[in-house]
Write an enzyme that holds these catalytic residues in place. Structure first.
Site, PDB file in Angstrom:
ATOM      1  N   ASN A  32       0.628  -1.104   0.316  1.00  0.00           N
ATOM      2  CA  ASN A  32       0.262   0.124   0.257  1.00  0.00           C
ATOM      3  C   ASN A  32       0.958   0.699   0.214  1.00  0.00           C
ATOM      4  OD1 ASN A  32       0.783  -1.192   2.672  1.00  0.00           O
ATOM      5  ND2 ASN A  32      -0.853   1.122   3.231  1.00  0.00           N
ATOM      6  N   GLU A  88      -2.772  -4.589  -3.514  1.00  0.00           N
ATOM      7  CA  GLU A  88      -3.406  -5.318  -4.620  1.00  0.00           C
ATOM      8  C   GLU A  88      -3.176  -5.011  -5.303  1.00  0.00           C
ATOM      9  OE1 GLU A  88      -5.618  -6.585  -0.770  1.00  0.00           O
ATOM     10  OE2 GLU A  88      -4.893  -4.871  -1.111  1.00  0.00           O
TER      11      GLU A  88
END
EC number: 3.5.4.5
Length: 137
Positions: free
Chosen positions: A42, A55
């Site tokens: 992130n 992701e």
């Protein structure tokens, strides 16, 4: 590649997290059909909206390299400086990105359970009735 091996890669990616605002570090390891692994972490931003999840970072790196077929992703997240002690599921936006590139019937999402184990879900379980490319045909 086993789920445990993929989770180990996600834990490595978590160490690269840039999360000075939330202090919540997330790592992801995305496995392609050809066996290549793409890592993502992130990346936060002071204005919040440009923040990118681990992701999506992994997916965008893979897509940029020309990959289009994926089998599973492992995700690990938790407070900075601590081992991941809880399940960290992909957010709704990340699930929608997965829906764009993955078969919801077969794509696996592997989550660390915080106790050196894991739980695995199909995309269709975490995004029931998802909207994808086939809906536009």
């Amino acid at each position: 590649m086993t789920d445990e091996m993929l989770l180990k890669e996600a834990k490595k990616a978590r160490e690269c997290s840039y999360s000075p605002y939330s202090n919540f570090q997330v790592g992801a390891a995305l496995l392609t059909k050809g066996g290549k692994v793409y890592l993502g972490c992130n990346i936060e931003n002071a204005s919040y909206t440009p923040t990118n999840c681990a992701e999506r970072t992994a997916f965008f790196k893979a897509i940029c390299d020309g990959e289009r077929e994926f089998t599973k992703i492992a995700v690990v997240g938790g407070k900075k400086g601590e081992d991941a002690k809880q399940i960290c599921t992909p957010c709704g936006v990340c699930r929608q990105v997965m829906m764009e590139f993955c078969n919801p019937e077969t794509f696996q999402i592997v989550l660390s359970d915080g106790n050196d184990g894991c739980q695995s879900y199909l995309l269709k379980e975490l995004l029931p009735m998802g909207f994808g490319p086939n809906d536009l045909k």
